[in-house]
Design a protein around this motif. Structure first.
Motif: not given
Ligand code: FAD
Length: 443
Positions: A177-188
């Motif tokens: 995952e490119q972003a710092p965490e998974v499920a980035g579009r869904m959760l804090d």
């Protein structure tokens, strides 16, 4: 009344069925460029993982059943053009290679989305897949034979569902995952971390902050994924990095795109072109919490938009009520759900939002199998108007998201939630359900 529908899955088939029901005399024809219609794409990861036996189990109605209901289904027919002034579509039959012109009185464009393929994934290499439709599912299934290592690129809901599916099939799985965490579009962020921890507990190696740079291959098959932190061996690569609406046909008809890049429609699912409707994943909608336009390509939304379009095309009057951004998925032993806005999204929109977190058990702690549940409830600080909810817990327990979704639809407040007479017995919840506890703390 000649009704032509382009796209035969959720939105298209809902529209066709509704139109026929509303006006049994209507002549309804569905053109689908693929070889199947009327199936649940949402079930694909579960066939691949083995929870559902066969891909055919996902098919709700066969073309023969649909024809029996008076709906003409033309498989392997791609609509390549629209002449909105003449009210005709150009259709290319893939098998016969023939192009024909079909007249319509009302046209629905329900062409869905396509998976985004970054430049490095634009390849015919064996073992590299996206997952959008039944052929993709079958191709992945075939690729798994003899495969030992899988790499999933993208930690959204499809990537996370596939991580579980491929672990169930006994593969070594790495999720990038490119972003710092998974499920980035869904959760804090705090909730994203809980999801990652569960996926790691399931035996998946999760590498966040990792971008893919290329693929290595031998003999026409993928062998490795190249990243900034070195290569990773992989026999199968699933690319799940997002989707893009299929808007070309709607644009060719003269329909406008909205701010989100999806097709703009009014509440009757009408585009700005007379007689041309759009519905489903290719279409934007209105968020009832923010009153902004959003593009949230989800199953119920697509079915409901299709139903509204079907009634209206057949001469009725139905309205799409908008969405509140409700979504749910399961990965390994964890259910993940959200509705409305996260705290981060509320902040990005300039709202002064307050969130409370409640950590409890999903039913009475003294009753067997009580498991942790985490709830974040978010409201407008000054007014207490509910803005959103996030839940992670055992899969069945997070379906309580629907209680908050119902209130978000009605612009409800934390106090409204607190006052609800929710069901209670020890096997189902505490006497004060976690949602009531959260609402009380916010109120
Ligand atoms: P689609 O299902 O994409 O159908 C569009 C159809 O149009 C396609 O069959 C395509 O071949 C056809 N078409 C396109 N252009 C043309 C043309 N020019 N001529 C003829 N035919 C054309 N949603 C949820 O809410 N919950 C979930 O758990 C969930 N899980 C999912 C898991 C996976 C793996 C996938 C892929 C999707 C999931 N979804 C989920 C999303 C859900 O499946 C979609 O929202 C829904 O299928 C959208 O339906 P649609 O009819 O708008 O578009």
């Amino acid at each position: 009344m000649r009704i032509v529908v382009v796209g035969g899955v959720a939105a298209g088939m809902s529209a066709a069925s509704r139109a026929r029901r509303h006006d049994p005399g209507a002549q309804v024809t569905v053109f689908e460029r693929g070889s199947e219609v009327s199936y649940g794409a949402c079930g694909l990861p579960y066939v691949i993982g083995g929870d559902v036996e066969r891909f055919e189990d996902l098919i709700a109605r066969t073309p023969a059943q649909l024809r029996g209901r008076g709906i003409g289904v033309r498989l392997r027919h791609e609509v390549t053009g629209v002449d909105a002034a003449a009210r005709t579509v150009t259709v290319q039959g893939r098998a016969a290679g023939r192009t024909v012109t079909e007249p319509y009185d009302r046209l629905l464009i329900a062409t869905g989305v396509r998976a985004v393929r970054p430049e490095w994934a634009q390849t015919d290499l064996g073992g590299v897949h996206v997952l959008r439709d039944l052929p993709d599912g079958r191709a992945i299934q075939a690729s798994l034979r003899g495969a030992r290592r899988a790499c999933i690129v993208g930690g959204g809901n499809i990537g996370l569902e596939m991580a579980e599916a491929l672990r169930s099939r006994g593969l070594e799985v790495t999720l990038l995952e490119q972003a710092p965490e998974v499920a980035g579009r869904m959760l804090d962020r705090e909730y994203q971390r809980r999801v990652r921890a569960e996926v790691e507990r399931g035996g998946v190696e999760v590498r966040c902050g990792t971008a893919v740079e290329g693929l290595g291959s031998r003999g026409g098959r993928v062998t490795e994924v190249q990243t900034g932190s070195g290569p990773l061996r992989a026999d199968v690569v699933i690319v799940a990095v997002g989707v893009q609406p299929n808007t070309e046909l709607a644009q060719a008809a003269g329909a406008a795109l909205g701010q989100t890049g999806a097709v703009a429609v009014n509440a009757r699912q009408e585009t700005r072109v007379e007689g041309v409707y759009a519905a489903g994943d290719n279409t934007e909608s209105t968020h009832r919490v923010t009153r902004r336009k959003v593009h949230l390509p989800l199953g119920l939304t697509a079915n409901r938009m299709g139903r509204v379009a079907g009634v209206n095309m057949a001469g009725g009057d139905a309205r799409f009520p908008g969405v509140v951004g409700t979504a749910i998925f399961k990965t390994f032993g964890l259910g993940v759900a959200r509705s409305g806005l996260t705290q981060a999204e509320a902040g990005e929109l300039g709202l002064d939002a307050l969130s409370v977190d409640v950590e409890s058990t999903d039913h009475a702690g003294y009753y067997k199998d009580a498991a942790p549940i985490h709830v974040r409830l978010t409201a407008e600080r000054a007014s207490g108007r509910l803005l959103g909810v996030q839940l992670v817990g055992q899969p069945g327990s997070v379906k309580r998201v629907d209680v908050v979704a119902a209130l978000l639809h009605r612009r409800g407040h934390a106090q409204d939630l607190f006052e609800l007479d929710l069901a209670y017995a020890p096997p189902f919840s505490g006497v004060w359900d976690v949602l009531l506890v959260a609402a009380d703390r916010l109120g």
